[in-house]
Design an enzyme around this catalytic site. Structure first.
Site, PDB file in Angstrom:
ATOM      1  N   ASN A   1     -29.064 -13.040 129.170  1.00 38.56           N
ATOM      2  CA  ASN A   1     -29.312 -14.256 128.379  1.00 38.56           C
ATOM      3  C   ASN A   1     -28.092 -14.675 127.567  1.00 38.56           C
ATOM      4  OD1 ASN A   1     -32.030 -13.105 128.937  1.00 38.56           O
ATOM      5  ND2 ASN A   1     -32.684 -14.893 127.769  1.00 38.56           N
TER       6      ASN A   1
ATOM      7  N   GLY B   1     -46.804 -13.874 133.366  1.00 42.91           N
ATOM      8  CA  GLY B   1     -45.795 -13.087 134.100  1.00 42.91           C
ATOM      9  C   GLY B   1     -44.580 -12.702 133.278  1.00 42.91           C
TER      10      GLY B   1
ATOM     11  N   THR C   1     -28.301 -14.893 137.775  1.00 42.46           N
ATOM     12  CA  THR C   1     -28.946 -14.375 136.568  1.00 42.46           C
ATOM     13  C   THR C   1     -29.475 -12.953 136.787  1.00 42.46           C
ATOM     14  OG1 THR C   1     -30.978 -14.613 135.256  1.00 42.46           O
ATOM     15  CG2 THR C   1     -30.966 -15.699 137.368  1.00 42.46           C
ATOM     16  N   ASP C   2     -29.549 -12.198 135.713  1.00 40.25           N
ATOM     17  CA  ASP C   2     -30.134 -10.851 135.808  1.00 40.25           C
ATOM     18  C   ASP C   2     -31.640 -10.916 136.091  1.00 40.25           C
ATOM     19  OD1 ASP C   2     -31.028 -11.762 133.335  1.00 40.25           O
ATOM     20  OD2 ASP C   2     -30.399  -9.990 132.214  1.00 40.25           O
ATOM     21  N   GLU C   3     -32.224 -12.123 135.939  1.00 42.34           N
ATOM     22  CA  GLU C   3     -33.671 -12.247 136.163  1.00 42.34           C
ATOM     23  C   GLU C   3     -34.042 -11.987 137.619  1.00 42.34           C
ATOM     24  OE1 GLU C   3     -35.704 -15.360 134.041  1.00 42.34           O
ATOM     25  OE2 GLU C   3     -34.119 -15.461 132.545  1.00 42.34           O
TER      26      GLU C   3
ATOM     27  N   LYS D   1     -33.613 -18.507 142.153  1.00 40.71           N
ATOM     28  CA  LYS D   1     -32.227 -18.022 141.964  1.00 40.71           C
ATOM     29  C   LYS D   1     -31.941 -16.884 142.949  1.00 40.71           C
ATOM     30  CE  LYS D   1     -29.550 -19.089 139.233  1.00 40.71           C
ATOM     31  NZ  LYS D   1     -28.498 -20.146 139.266  1.00 40.71           N
TER      32      LYS D   1
ATOM     33  N   TYR E   1     -38.662 -19.606 138.765  1.00 43.80           N
ATOM     34  CA  TYR E   1     -37.226 -19.744 138.472  1.00 43.80           C
ATOM     35  C   TYR E   1     -36.435 -18.593 139.082  1.00 43.80           C
ATOM     36  CZ  TYR E   1     -32.898 -19.018 135.837  1.00 43.80           C
ATOM     37  OH  TYR E   1     -31.591 -18.770 135.499  1.00 43.80           O
ATOM     38  N   SER E   2     -36.823 -17.345 138.758  1.00 40.84           N
ATOM     39  CA  SER E   2     -36.011 -16.220 139.241  1.00 40.84           C
ATOM     40  C   SER E   2     -36.105 -16.092 140.762  1.00 40.84           C
ATOM     41  CB  SER E   2     -36.404 -14.924 138.537  1.00 40.84           C
ATOM     42  OG  SER E   2     -37.774 -14.647 138.661  1.00 40.84           O
TER      43      SER E   2
ATOM     44  N   THR F   1     -29.722 -34.296 134.474  1.00 38.10           N
ATOM     45  CA  THR F   1     -31.168 -34.168 134.277  1.00 38.10           C
ATOM     46  C   THR F   1     -31.410 -34.133 132.762  1.00 38.10           C
ATOM     47  OG1 THR F   1     -31.144 -31.762 134.106  1.00 38.10           O
ATOM     48  CG2 THR F   1     -31.285 -32.695 136.342  1.00 38.10           C
TER      49      THR F   1
ATOM     50  N   ARG G   1     -34.388  -8.997 125.223  1.00 34.76           N
ATOM     51  CA  ARG G   1     -33.351  -9.655 126.009  1.00 34.76           C
ATOM     52  C   ARG G   1     -31.998  -9.095 125.582  1.00 34.76           C
ATOM     53  NH1 ARG G   1     -37.330 -10.558 128.359  1.00 34.76           N
ATOM     54  NH2 ARG G   1     -38.151 -12.524 129.158  1.00 34.76           N
TER      55      ARG G   1
HETATM   56  P1  NAD Z   1     -28.776 -25.876 131.762  1.00 34.45           P
HETATM   57  O1  NAD Z   1     -30.194 -26.133 132.131  1.00 34.45           O
HETATM   58  O2  NAD Z   1     -28.354 -25.977 130.342  1.00 34.45           O
HETATM   59  O3  NAD Z   1     -27.806 -26.839 132.595  1.00 34.45           O
HETATM   60  C1  NAD Z   1     -28.001 -27.127 133.947  1.00 34.45           C
HETATM   61  C2  NAD Z   1     -27.117 -28.311 134.315  1.00 34.45           C
HETATM   62  O4  NAD Z   1     -27.276 -28.549 135.723  1.00 34.45           O
HETATM   63  C3  NAD Z   1     -27.503 -29.605 133.597  1.00 34.45           C
HETATM   64  O5  NAD Z   1     -26.342 -30.276 133.144  1.00 34.45           O
HETATM   65  C4  NAD Z   1     -28.200 -30.432 134.688  1.00 34.45           C
HETATM   66  O6  NAD Z   1     -28.036 -31.833 134.507  1.00 34.45           O
HETATM   67  C5  NAD Z   1     -27.482 -29.940 135.925  1.00 34.45           C
HETATM   68  N1  NAD Z   1     -28.289 -30.108 137.142  1.00 34.45           N
HETATM   69  C6  NAD Z   1     -29.596 -29.763 137.308  1.00 34.45           C
HETATM   70  N2  NAD Z   1     -29.986 -30.092 138.556  1.00 34.45           N
HETATM   71  C7  NAD Z   1     -28.909 -30.617 139.192  1.00 34.45           C
HETATM   72  C8  NAD Z   1     -28.678 -31.105 140.502  1.00 34.45           C
HETATM   73  N3  NAD Z   1     -29.660 -31.137 141.405  1.00 34.45           N
HETATM   74  N4  NAD Z   1     -27.443 -31.545 140.826  1.00 34.45           N
HETATM   75  C9  NAD Z   1     -26.440 -31.533 139.900  1.00 34.45           C
HETATM   76  N5  NAD Z   1     -26.605 -31.089 138.650  1.00 34.45           N
HETATM   77  C10 NAD Z   1     -27.823 -30.632 138.297  1.00 34.45           C
HETATM   78  O7  NAD Z   1     -28.490 -24.427 132.355  1.00 34.45           O
HETATM   79  P2  NAD Z   1     -27.552 -23.260 131.769  1.00 34.45           P
HETATM   80  O8  NAD Z   1     -28.323 -22.471 130.799  1.00 34.45           O
HETATM   81  O9  NAD Z   1     -26.237 -23.823 131.397  1.00 34.45           O
HETATM   82  O10 NAD Z   1     -27.392 -22.368 133.085  1.00 34.45           O
HETATM   83  C11 NAD Z   1     -26.319 -22.607 133.998  1.00 34.45           C
HETATM   84  C12 NAD Z   1     -26.427 -21.617 135.138  1.00 34.45           C
HETATM   85  O11 NAD Z   1     -26.364 -20.283 134.630  1.00 34.45           O
HETATM   86  C13 NAD Z   1     -27.751 -21.700 135.904  1.00 34.45           C
HETATM   87  O12 NAD Z   1     -27.479 -21.536 137.267  1.00 34.45           O
HETATM   88  C14 NAD Z   1     -28.570 -20.542 135.364  1.00 34.45           C
HETATM   89  O13 NAD Z   1     -29.461 -20.064 136.350  1.00 34.45           O
HETATM   90  C15 NAD Z   1     -27.487 -19.529 135.055  1.00 34.45           C
HETATM   91  N6  NAD Z   1     -27.769 -18.566 133.971  1.00 34.45           N
HETATM   92  C16 NAD Z   1     -28.199 -19.015 132.746  1.00 34.45           C
HETATM   93  C17 NAD Z   1     -28.401 -18.085 131.728  1.00 34.45           C
HETATM   94  C18 NAD Z   1     -28.823 -18.528 130.344  1.00 34.45           C
HETATM   95  O14 NAD Z   1     -29.088 -17.675 129.490  1.00 34.45           O
HETATM   96  N7  NAD Z   1     -28.882 -19.821 130.040  1.00 34.45           N
HETATM   97  C19 NAD Z   1     -28.193 -16.721 131.953  1.00 34.45           C
HETATM   98  C20 NAD Z   1     -27.756 -16.299 133.222  1.00 34.45           C
HETATM   99  C21 NAD Z   1     -27.544 -17.248 134.214  1.00 34.45           C
HETATM  100  P1  TYD Z   2     -35.888 -18.014 127.077  1.00 36.32           P
HETATM  101  O1  TYD Z   2     -34.862 -18.508 126.122  1.00 36.32           O
HETATM  102  O2  TYD Z   2     -36.830 -18.997 127.697  1.00 36.32           O
HETATM  103  O3  TYD Z   2     -35.097 -17.180 128.190  1.00 36.32           O
HETATM  104  P2  TYD Z   2     -35.680 -16.232 129.381  1.00 36.32           P
HETATM  105  O4  TYD Z   2     -37.142 -16.318 129.437  1.00 36.32           O
HETATM  106  O5  TYD Z   2     -35.048 -16.834 130.601  1.00 36.32           O
HETATM  107  O6  TYD Z   2     -35.199 -14.858 129.062  1.00 36.32           O
HETATM  108  O7  TYD Z   2     -36.767 -16.919 126.341  1.00 36.32           O
HETATM  109  C1  TYD Z   2     -36.203 -15.753 125.789  1.00 36.32           C
HETATM  110  C2  TYD Z   2     -37.334 -14.888 125.282  1.00 36.32           C
HETATM  111  O8  TYD Z   2     -37.974 -15.559 124.182  1.00 36.32           O
HETATM  112  C3  TYD Z   2     -38.433 -14.650 126.309  1.00 36.32           C
HETATM  113  O9  TYD Z   2     -38.923 -13.320 126.152  1.00 36.32           O
HETATM  114  C4  TYD Z   2     -39.502 -15.632 125.961  1.00 36.32           C
HETATM  115  C5  TYD Z   2     -39.377 -15.765 124.443  1.00 36.32           C
HETATM  116  N1  TYD Z   2     -39.732 -17.094 123.877  1.00 36.32           N
HETATM  117  C6  TYD Z   2     -40.656 -17.170 122.835  1.00 36.32           C
HETATM  118  O10 TYD Z   2     -41.192 -16.146 122.354  1.00 36.32           O
HETATM  119  N2  TYD Z   2     -40.947 -18.397 122.321  1.00 36.32           N
HETATM  120  C7  TYD Z   2     -40.393 -19.544 122.797  1.00 36.32           C
HETATM  121  O11 TYD Z   2     -40.728 -20.657 122.303  1.00 36.32           O
HETATM  122  C8  TYD Z   2     -39.435 -19.448 123.850  1.00 36.32           C
HETATM  123  C9  TYD Z   2     -38.788 -20.681 124.408  1.00 36.32           C
HETATM  124  C10 TYD Z   2     -39.137 -18.193 124.350  1.00 36.32           C
END
Ligand code: NAD
Ligand code: TYD
Length: 339
Positions: A182, A278, A125-127, A157, A153-154, A36, A217
Site C-alpha cells: 500500500n 472478502g 500489487t501485492d494483493e 491485476k 480488483y486483485s 477517469t 497493511r
Molecule cells: P489511481 O486510481 O490513483 O490512478 C489510476 C489512473 O489511471 C487515473 O489517472 C485514471 O484516470 C487512469 N486510468 C484508469 N483507467 C484508464 C484507462 N482505461 N486508460 C487510461 N488511463 C486510465 O491508481 P494508483 O493508486 O495511482 O495506482 C496506480 C497503479 O499502481 C495501479 O496499477 C495499481 O494497481 C498499482 N498499485 C497501487 C497501490 C496503491 O497503494 N495505490 C499499491 C500497489 C500497486
Molecule cells: P484501501 O486504502 O482501500 O487499500 P486496500 O484495501 O487496497 O489495502 O484500504 C486500506 C485498509 O483500510 C483496508 O484494510 C480497508 C480499510 N479501510 C477502512 O477501514 N475504511 C475505509 O473507509 C477505507 C477506504 C478502507
C-alpha cells in the site's frame, strides 16, 4: 529515452511523472491517461509546460488509438500504471476492472510487440498474493508466494500479470513486473484509507473503520515506490517480478489514530462500520530480492511519511476540496450511507 507513462494523472503515476522529470531532464515523458474519476490534470499542472512532457487523453483499452500513439511517438519504454485501483469499487462494479486492467494491458502488450520497445513495465500489487493470517507475523509475501486473489480488483491485476509473463515467454517481449504494498503520499484520491481519513478528520466527519480496524497493511511512501520502479526499469532483469515494500506494518486503527493525533482531532470521530466483503487480513512484503539485486530499500519510515503526507494535504487543500466537491459526494453516500 522516451517513456510512455500510462495512468500518470493518478496518484502513483502522477508522483512518478514528477519524479522522472526532476531526476532525468534528458528523458521525454508522454503521459497517456483516460482521466477517469481518479485522474486529475491538477496533479500534473506544474509540468504541463515542461518541453519534455506531453499529456495525451485516451484509453489504454482503445486499440486503434493506442497503436496510433505508438506509431507517432515511437516510445522506448512503457510503464503501465493505468488501472482501476479501488477494491471497494471492484466489489460493486467489477466490469470496468476487467476491461481496463486486463484488456487494457493486453492492448498495450500487443502494441509493444507490433512497434517494438526496449521495456514494458507492469505496475502491479501485492494483493495478487491474497492475504496473510494476523497471528503469523513471521510470514511475508515473496516473489514465489502463489497467486491467490480475493477481490475482483486483485483478480484483474493478477490476470494482467499473467498476460505480461506469457508475452515474455511466448514472444520474448522484454517485460518486468513490480508488486508493491500500500502506498500513501501526495495526490492520493480520497477513497483510499489515508486520504479519506485525513479529509473526514479535517471536516469533523466520522472516520469509518471497517470491522474492528485490526487488518494490517504494509505502508510505503509513494516516492520510495517511484525510485524502485525506476531502478527496475533501468537495471532489473527482464522477465522477473520484484516485490516492493519495507516492513512498515500498521493496523488500520493505528493508522487512523496517528492521523487524528497529528491533526489534533478527537478519537470520538472513529466509527466502526460493516466490514468489506472478502476483506484481506494482512499484507506484508519481503523485499529481499529487490534489496539484494538492485540495492533498493525504503528511505521514509511511516511516522515521518505520514507527517509529510498530512502536511501536503493541508498545504494543498484546494486539490482535495476540488475532488470532494464533485461526483465524490455521490460515491461517498453510496459506499458509506447505509453502512
Ligand atoms: P489511481 O486510481 O490513483 O490512478 C489510476 C489512473 O489511471 C487515473 O489517472 C485514471 O484516470 C487512469 N486510468 C484508469 N483507467 C484508464 C484507462 N482505461 N486508460 C487510461 N488511463 C486510465 O491508481 P494508483 O493508486 O495511482 O495506482 C496506480 C497503479 O499502481 C495501479 O496499477 C495499481 O494497481 C498499482 N498499485 C497501487 C497501490 C496503491 O497503494 N495505490 C499499491 C500497489 C500497486
Ligand atoms: P484501501 O486504502 O482501500 O487499500 P486496500 O484495501 O487496497 O489495502 O484500504 C486500506 C485498509 O483500510 C483496508 O484494510 C480497508 C480499510 N479501510 C477502512 O477501514 N475504511 C475505509 O473507509 C477505507 C477506504 C478502507
Amino acid at each position: 529515452m522516451k517513456i510512455i507513462v500510462t495512468g500518470g494523472a493518478g496518484f502513483i503515476g502522477g508522483n512518478f511523472v514528477h519524479y522522472m522529470l526532476e531526476e532525468y531532464p534528458q528523458d521525454k515523458i508522454v503521459c497517456l491517461d483516460k482521466l477517469t474519476y481518479a485522474g486529475s490534470l491538477e496533479t500534473l499542472e506544474s509540468v504541463m509546460d515542461n518541453p519534455n512532457f506531453k499529456f495525451v487523453k485516451g484509453d489504454i483499452a482503445d486499440r486503434p488509438f493506442v497503436y496510433k500513439l505508438f506509431e507517432e511517438e515511437k516510445p522506448d519504454v512503457i510503464i503501465n500504471f493505468a488501472a482501476e485501483s479501488h477494491v471497494d469499487r471492484s466489489i460493486t462494479d467489477p466490469d470496468v476492472f476487467l476491461q481496463t486492467n486486463i484488456m487494457g494491458t493486453a492492448v498495450l502488450l500487443d502494441a509493444c510487440r507490433k512497434y517494438g520497445i526496449t521495456r514494458f513495465h507492469q505496475v502491479s500489487t501485492d494483493e495478487v498474493y491474497g492475504d496473510l493470517p494476523l497471528d503469523r507475523p513471521d510470514m511475508f509475501f515473496t516473489e514465489e508466494t502463489p497467486i491467490h486473489t480475493s477481490s475482483p480488483y486483485s483478480a484483474s491485476k493478477a490476470s494482467s500479470d499473467l498476460l505480461v509473463l506469457a508475452y515474455h515467454r511466448t514472444y520474448k517481449l522484454p517485460v518486468t513486473i513490480s508488486r508493491c504494498s500500500n502506498n500513501y503520499g501526495p495526490y492520493q484520491f480520497p477513497e483510499k484509507l489515508i486520504p479519506l481519513m485525513i479529509a473526514n478528520a479535517l471536516n469533523d466527519k466520522p472516520l469509518p473503520i471497517y470491522n474492528k480496524g485490526e487488518n494490517v497493511r504494509d505502508w510505503l511512501y509513494v516516492r520510495d515506490h517511484c525510485v524502485a520502479i525506476d531502478l527496475i526499469v533501468r537495471k532489473g532483469t527482464v522477465g522477473e517480478v520484484y516485490n516492493i515494500g519495507g516492513h512498515n506494518e500498521r493496523t488500520n486503527l493505528e493508522v487512523v489514530k496517528t492521523i487524528l493525533k497529528e491533526l489534533g482531532k478527537s478519537e470520538d470521530l472513529i466509527t466502526f462500520v460493516t466490514d468489506r466483503p472478502g476483506h484481506d487480513r494482512r499484507y506484508a512484503i519481503d523485499p529481499t530480492k529487490i534489496n539484494r539485486e538492485l540495492g533498493w530499500e525504503p528511505t521514509t519510515l511511516f511516522d515521518e511519511g505520514i507527517k509529510m503526507t498530512i502536511k501536503w494535504y493541508l498545504d494543498n487543500k484546494s486539490w482535495l476540496d476540488n475532488i470532494i466537491s464533485g461526483e465524490y459526494q455521490n460515491y461517498y453516500e453510496k459506499m458509506y450511507g447505509n453502512r
